[in-house]
Design a protein around this motif. Structure first.
Motif, PDB file in Angstrom:
ATOM      1  N   MET A   1       0.847  -1.199   0.000  1.00 32.17           N
ATOM      2  CA  MET A   1       0.000   0.000   0.000  1.00 32.17           C
ATOM      3  C   MET A   1       0.881   1.248   0.000  1.00 32.17           C
ATOM      4  N   ASP A   2       0.602   2.188  -0.896  1.00 34.41           N
ATOM      5  CA  ASP A   2       1.385   3.424  -0.947  1.00 34.41           C
ATOM      6  C   ASP A   2       0.875   4.468   0.048  1.00 34.41           C
ATOM      7  N   VAL A   3      -0.416   4.732   0.003  1.00 34.87           N
ATOM      8  CA  VAL A   3      -1.000   5.784   0.848  1.00 34.87           C
ATOM      9  C   VAL A   3      -2.320   5.298   1.428  1.00 34.87           C
ATOM     10  N   VAL A   4      -2.522   5.573   2.711  1.00 37.88           N
ATOM     11  CA  VAL A   4      -3.809   5.298   3.345  1.00 37.88           C
ATOM     12  C   VAL A   4      -4.319   6.599   3.961  1.00 37.88           C
ATOM     13  N   THR A   5      -5.632   6.766   3.967  1.00 33.17           N
ATOM     14  CA  THR A   5      -6.232   7.981   4.509  1.00 33.17           C
ATOM     15  C   THR A   5      -7.482   7.635   5.295  1.00 33.17           C
ATOM     16  N   ILE A   6      -7.968   8.602   6.065  1.00 29.43           N
ATOM     17  CA  ILE A   6      -9.169   8.430   6.877  1.00 29.43           C
ATOM     18  C   ILE A   6     -10.022   9.682   6.723  1.00 29.43           C
ATOM     19  N   GLY A   7     -11.306   9.525   6.403  1.00 29.55           N
ATOM     20  CA  GLY A   7     -12.138  10.711   6.306  1.00 29.55           C
ATOM     21  C   GLY A   7     -13.517  10.439   5.751  1.00 29.55           C
ATOM     22  N   GLU A   8     -14.332  11.477   5.765  1.00 25.55           N
ATOM     23  CA  GLU A   8     -15.718  11.364   5.317  1.00 25.55           C
ATOM     24  C   GLU A   8     -15.859  11.681   3.839  1.00 25.55           C
ATOM     25  N   THR A   9     -16.632  10.857   3.150  1.00 19.94           N
ATOM     26  CA  THR A   9     -17.029  11.138   1.780  1.00 19.94           C
ATOM     27  C   THR A   9     -18.547  11.226   1.724  1.00 19.94           C
ATOM     28  N   MET A  10     -19.043  12.178   0.954  1.00 18.29           N
ATOM     29  CA  MET A  10     -20.475  12.455   0.876  1.00 18.29           C
ATOM     30  C   MET A  10     -20.960  12.346  -0.560  1.00 18.29           C
ATOM     31  N   VAL A  11     -22.251  12.201  -0.711  1.00 13.84           N
ATOM     32  CA  VAL A  11     -22.851  12.285  -2.037  1.00 13.84           C
ATOM     33  C   VAL A  11     -22.996  13.762  -2.392  1.00 13.84           C
ATOM     34  N   LEU A  12     -22.544  14.112  -3.576  1.00 12.45           N
ATOM     35  CA  LEU A  12     -22.570  15.499  -4.040  1.00 12.45           C
ATOM     36  C   LEU A  12     -23.611  15.658  -5.149  1.00 12.45           C
ATOM     37  N   PHE A  13     -24.441  16.678  -5.005  1.00 18.15           N
ATOM     38  CA  PHE A  13     -25.425  17.021  -6.031  1.00 18.15           C
ATOM     39  C   PHE A  13     -25.039  18.360  -6.663  1.00 18.15           C
ATOM     40  N   VAL A  14     -24.882  18.339  -7.984  1.00 15.86           N
ATOM     41  CA  VAL A  14     -24.492  19.541  -8.726  1.00 15.86           C
ATOM     42  C   VAL A  14     -25.621  19.905  -9.681  1.00 15.86           C
ATOM     43  N   PRO A  15     -26.198  21.106  -9.558  1.00 14.46           N
ATOM     44  CA  PRO A  15     -27.307  21.476 -10.449  1.00 14.46           C
ATOM     45  C   PRO A  15     -26.849  21.642 -11.886  1.00 14.46           C
ATOM     46  N   ASN A  16     -27.745  21.394 -12.807  1.00 12.70           N
ATOM     47  CA  ASN A  16     -27.427  21.546 -14.230  1.00 12.70           C
ATOM     48  C   ASN A  16     -27.345  23.008 -14.647  1.00 12.70           C
ATOM     49  N   ASN A  17     -27.997  23.875 -13.893  1.00 11.94           N
ATOM     50  CA  ASN A  17     -28.008  25.293 -14.265  1.00 11.94           C
ATOM     51  C   ASN A  17     -27.182  26.119 -13.293  1.00 11.94           C
TER      52      ASN A  17
END
Length: 313
Positions: free
Chosen positions: A1-17
């Motif tokens: 393993m080269d790199v390990v990390t710890i943290g939160e990932t979320m679902v991202l919503f990006v509007p079309n406009n």
């Protein structure tokens, strides 16, 4: 393993406009999280990466799991929570301006992470532990988790790289400064943005910010300067490294994480700090060209199909 990390990932919503979210009716769904952003970019550059986190046992959690695993990242140490949900956030697009970000993460599954969830043997196999200042801001138990991860990494001889990534929506400036400076003192490389460096040290000039962080205990400081590139300093040397010009900036979110990935990739390849920072600038520039947090990160063949000489021109 080269790199390990710890943290939160979320679902991202990006509007079309472009414009206020109240007028948005259609969104693109993707994922975003500083730590997983870096791992995705590193994976595309050819490195083995691992992401430790906690997700809600819900549809959004399943989506994130599939997305990140699909990028070639090891998620074997991700746990799932039936009581707390996966967090989400929204990006409000603004013409010719940085987007506004709206987070809905309070009480999320990731905020329930504890030091006991860390697998010491798993972390010990890596070369680098990557952490950001977001993890300790999520909750008291996440703060303890960050300290424990650094303790494990130092015990086993990993290089610890810390990106303060200050989120003042999660805590006060005063608390952030106190905790993050303490964490930074325990890390080998500290890589803030220029505004974050000002918050942490009270200084405004890159050289003085770096000097303060070196006195605080870091072995090296890499300061992200946006379109101006970056500045790095060690006790023996310091240098400004020019950024890569981008004709049209589409979205600035994710550029700092792309820089971090490029810099770490350079270190893993045995390059000098100057070379690694220059690669960081280039990967960060890729991220500016498309909307979304991770969509612009390149594969190694896109960066330089021949050798590092092309990157360093």
């Amino acid at each position: 393993m080269d790199v390990v990390t710890i943290g939160e990932t979320m679902v991202l919503f990006v509007p079309n406009n472009v414009g206020p979210l109240r007028f948005a009716s259609q969104f693109e769904k993707t994922v975003g999280g500083a730590e997983s952003n870096v791992m995705i970019a590193l994976s595309r550059l050819g490195h083995e990466t691992g992401w430790i986190s906690r997700l809600g046992e819900d549809e959004f959690g399943l989506y994130i799991r599939q997305f990140i695993r699909g990028e070639g990242i090891d998620i074997s140490r991700v746990t799932y929570d039936t009581a707390y949900p996966t967090a989400v956030f929204f990006k409000e697009r603004q013409a010719a301006q940085d987007p506004k970000i709206y987070f809905y993460r309070k009480g999320s599954a990731a905020s329930q992470m504890t030091p006991e969830m860390l697998d010491e043997a798993y972390i010990a196999q890596a070369k680098i532990l990557h952490l950001t200042g977001i993890l300790p801001a999520l909750s008291p138990s996440c703060r303890e988790t960050a300290y424990r991860a650094i303790e494990i990494a130092r015990k086993h001889g990993l290089k610890v790289v810390f990106d303060p990534n200050i989120r003042l929506k999660l805590w006060s400036k005063e608390e952030a400064k106190e905790v993050l400076m303490d964490l930074a003192s325990r890390c080998d490389i500290v890589m803030p943005g220029i505004e974050e460096g000002e918050i942490l040290t009270g200084e405004t000039e890159p050289e003085r910010i770096a000097a303060a962080l070196l006195r605080n205990g870091a072995q090296a400081v890499v300061l992200k300067l946006g379109e101006q590139g970056a500045f790095y300093a060690t006790p023996e040397q310091q240098e400004y490294v020019a950024g890569y010009p981008v004709k049209q900036i589409v979205d600035t979110v994710g550029a700092g994480d792309g820089f971090a990935a490029g810099f770490l990739s350079g270190l893993l390849r045995g390059w000098s700090y100057t070379e690694a920072v220059r690669l960081g600038n280039r990967i960060g520039a890729f991220a500016l060209t498309v909307p979304g947090d991770v969509e612009g990160y390149p594969f190694w063949s896109q960066v330089d199909p021949n050798a590092k000489a092309q990157i360093l021109r």
